[in-house]
Enzyme design. Structure first.
Site, PDB file in Angstrom:
ATOM      1  N   SER A   1       0.911  -1.280  -0.054  1.00  0.00           N
ATOM      2  CA  SER A   1      -0.006  -0.165  -0.024  1.00  0.00           C
ATOM      3  C   SER A   1       1.010   1.213   0.044  1.00  0.00           C
ATOM      4  O   SER A   1       2.130   0.959   0.332  1.00  0.00           O
ATOM      5  CB  SER A   1      -0.760  -0.073   1.336  1.00  0.00           C
TER       6      SER A   1
ATOM      7  N   TYR B   1      -3.052  -1.231  10.222  1.00  0.00           N
ATOM      8  CA  TYR B   1      -2.689  -1.405   8.769  1.00  0.00           C
ATOM      9  C   TYR B   1      -1.505  -0.917   8.260  1.00  0.00           C
ATOM     10  O   TYR B   1      -0.733  -1.512   7.555  1.00  0.00           O
ATOM     11  CB  TYR B   1      -3.839  -0.644   8.126  1.00  0.00           C
TER      12      TYR B   1
HETATM   13  N1  LIG Z   1      -8.570  -0.478  -2.041  1.00  0.00           N
HETATM   14  C1  LIG Z   1      -7.677   0.277  -1.516  1.00  0.00           C
HETATM   15  O1  LIG Z   1      -7.537   1.530  -1.568  1.00  0.00           O
HETATM   16  C2  LIG Z   1      -6.313  -0.334  -1.436  1.00  0.00           C
HETATM   17  C3  LIG Z   1      -5.051   0.655  -1.350  1.00  0.00           C
HETATM   18  C4  LIG Z   1      -3.906   0.200  -1.068  1.00  0.00           C
HETATM   19  C5  LIG Z   1      -3.659  -1.221  -0.813  1.00  0.00           C
HETATM   20  N2  LIG Z   1      -4.775  -2.183  -0.776  1.00  0.00           N
HETATM   21  C6  LIG Z   1      -4.876  -3.681  -0.702  1.00  0.00           C
HETATM   22  O2  LIG Z   1      -5.029  -3.982  -1.956  1.00  0.00           O
HETATM   23  C7  LIG Z   1      -5.352  -5.568  -1.300  1.00  0.00           C
HETATM   24  C8  LIG Z   1      -6.833  -5.880  -2.272  1.00  0.00           C
HETATM   25  O3  LIG Z   1      -7.669  -5.088  -1.582  1.00  0.00           O
HETATM   26  P1  LIG Z   1      -9.226  -4.572  -2.418  1.00  0.00           P
HETATM   27  O4  LIG Z   1      -8.745  -3.025  -2.767  1.00  0.00           O
HETATM   28  O5  LIG Z   1      -9.188  -5.394  -3.704  1.00  0.00           O
HETATM   29  O6  LIG Z   1     -10.411  -4.749  -1.410  1.00  0.00           O
HETATM   30  P2  LIG Z   1     -11.501  -5.968  -1.388  1.00  0.00           P
HETATM   31  O7  LIG Z   1     -11.897  -5.749  -0.140  1.00  0.00           O
HETATM   32  O8  LIG Z   1     -12.366  -5.660  -2.539  1.00  0.00           O
HETATM   33  O9  LIG Z   1     -10.559  -7.305  -1.904  1.00  0.00           O
HETATM   34  C9  LIG Z   1     -10.180  -7.929  -0.881  1.00  0.00           C
HETATM   35  C10 LIG Z   1     -10.364  -9.396  -1.075  1.00  0.00           C
HETATM   36  O10 LIG Z   1      -9.327 -10.084  -0.184  1.00  0.00           O
HETATM   37  C11 LIG Z   1     -10.260 -11.209   0.450  1.00  0.00           C
HETATM   38  N3  LIG Z   1      -9.734 -11.389   1.902  1.00  0.00           N
HETATM   39  C12 LIG Z   1      -9.686 -10.831   3.043  1.00  0.00           C
HETATM   40  N4  LIG Z   1      -9.309 -11.255   4.072  1.00  0.00           N
HETATM   41  C13 LIG Z   1      -8.793 -12.626   3.569  1.00  0.00           C
HETATM   42  C14 LIG Z   1      -8.446 -13.842   4.275  1.00  0.00           C
HETATM   43  N5  LIG Z   1      -8.108 -13.617   5.601  1.00  0.00           N
HETATM   44  N6  LIG Z   1      -8.217 -14.893   3.330  1.00  0.00           N
HETATM   45  C15 LIG Z   1      -8.626 -14.682   2.161  1.00  0.00           C
HETATM   46  N7  LIG Z   1      -9.025 -13.670   1.697  1.00  0.00           N
HETATM   47  C16 LIG Z   1      -9.249 -12.690   2.314  1.00  0.00           C
HETATM   48  C17 LIG Z   1     -11.644 -10.623   0.717  1.00  0.00           C
HETATM   49  O11 LIG Z   1     -12.655 -11.644   0.881  1.00  0.00           O
HETATM   50  C18 LIG Z   1     -11.432  -9.826  -0.779  1.00  0.00           C
HETATM   51  O12 LIG Z   1     -12.273 -10.709  -1.888  1.00  0.00           O
HETATM   52  C19 LIG Z   1      -5.522  -5.532   0.107  1.00  0.00           C
HETATM   53  O13 LIG Z   1      -4.170  -6.167   0.530  1.00  0.00           O
HETATM   54  C20 LIG Z   1      -5.505  -4.153   0.353  1.00  0.00           C
HETATM   55  O14 LIG Z   1      -4.819  -3.909   1.729  1.00  0.00           O
HETATM   56  C21 LIG Z   1      -5.967  -1.619  -1.096  1.00  0.00           C
END
Ligand SMILES: NC(=O)c1ccc[n+]([C@@H]2O[C@H](COP(=O)([O-])OP(=O)(O)OC[C@H]3O[C@@H](n4cnc5c(N)ncnc54)[C@H](O)[C@@H]3O)[C@@H](O)[C@H]2O)c1
Length: 283
Positions: free
Chosen positions: A162, A175
């Site tokens: 991130s 986080y």
């Molecule tokens: N959305 C943002 O702004 C953002 C920014 C920077 C980093 N991220 C990172 O990107 C990654 C993906 O997030 P996203 O934005 O697609 O969000 P999202 O919530 O749409 O997708 C995350 C997915 O991970 C799955 N997940 C969560 N916990 C889990 C577990 N314990 N075991 C297996 N699967 C699990 C969820 O069910 C979901 O399908 C994450 O690591 C998040 O921290 C997101």
């Protein structure tokens, strides 16, 4: 390379993607499949306790599988929690031989939970974040890497960190700490796996337009003075942190970075950070 090689930037490779039911994980699955990869798509498919937004569903994971197959690639979907090493290992035991090896790992699964100042966080909320966002990634990598080594054809591990892996932000210390930990994990794995021609890098996105940010808790974090911040108010506040005029990036913007790191186009990039952050951190 896997059994059926075709055209594309990752043709014939097999990619293991966590958090693949929706959001960025689904986009990674589709983008890699568009460029010729077969996919092992894993997700917990349930709300993770304490997250202020709905969980992914089994139907969404199946939809990811169908999207990959519609591109002519194979997809093994499985419900597993990245905190459950035994379950993850069983998925790989089943899927890797079926798809003919393992070349790419995208350790993407992650959560956010209710924002609180660091000194007010409940120990359980701290621990849960470390368990999912740091230990879950370590589980993913430590279970996948031996299978890549065994296949003997090198590979690429891409960890989703991130913008918060490189800088502090208020209200989300658990986080931020977990994501900073991923930088250390990336570098350590890169050192240890380099001799096996396995590259390890992390992508560091800014806000990505997924359910993780489009919810009241995150809107309030960015617009603390509003009772019920609207999407427009959140967008304006989010855009203000970026150098480029955008409130967020799309999942495919991150998927394109993952694809680049997964491909052989730059076979000597390892142990590094690829920000997809509209300039939020001014590298
Ligand atoms: N959305 C943002 O702004 C953002 C920014 C920077 C980093 N991220 C990172 O990107 C990654 C993906 O997030 P996203 O934005 O697609 O969000 P999202 O919530 O749409 O997708 C995350 C997915 O991970 C799955 N997940 C969560 N916990 C889990 C577990 N314990 N075991 C297996 N699967 C699990 C969820 O069910 C979901 O399908 C994450 O690591 C998040 O921290 C997101």
């Amino acid at each position: 390379m896997g059994e059926s090689e075709g055209a594309g930037r990752v043709a014939g490779k097999v990619a293991f993607i966590t958090g693949a039911a929706r959001g960025q994980g689904r986009s990674h699955a589709v983008r890699l499949a568009e460029e010729g990869a077969d996919v092992i798509a894993v997700d917990v498919c349930a709300a993770v306790e304490g997250t202020p937004y709905p969980g992914a569903t089994p139907a969404e994971l199946e939809e990811t599988g169908r999207a990959v197959e519609a591109l002519g690639r194979r997809c093994v979907t499985a419900v597993a929690d990245v905190r459950d090493a035994e379950a993850l290992g069983a998925v790989l035991d089943d899927a890797v031989p079926r798809l003919g090896g393992l070349d790419v790992v995208v350790a993407n699964a992650g959560i956010v939970n209710l924002p609180k100042p660091a000194i007010e966080l409940e120990p359980a909320a701290w621990q849960q974040m470390i368990d999912v966002n740091l230990t879950g990634v370590w589980n993913t990598c430590r279970l996948a890497a031996p299978r890549m080594i065994e296949a003997g054809r090198g590979g690429s591990i891409v960890i989703t960190s991130s913008a918060g892996a490189l800088k502090g932000y208020p209200g989300v210390a658990n986080y931020i700490a977990a994501k900073h930990g991923l930088v250390g994990l990336t570098r350590s794995l890169a050192v240890e796996l380099g001799p096996e021609r396995i590259r390890v890098n992390h992508v560091a996105p800014t806000q990505v337009s997924t359910p993780m940010i489009h919810n009241d808790a995150v809107y309030r974090l960015f617009v603390p003075d509003a009772e019920q911040p609207s999407r427009e108010e959140f967008a304006a506040a989010s855009e203000a942190i970026h150098l480029l005029p955008t409130p967020w990036v799309e999942p495919v913007d991150v998927a394109n970075a993952v694809l680049f790191l997964a491909s052989e186009e730059e076979r000597f990039i390892t142990a590094t950070t690829l920000p997809v952050d509209a300039g939020v951190n001014q590298h």
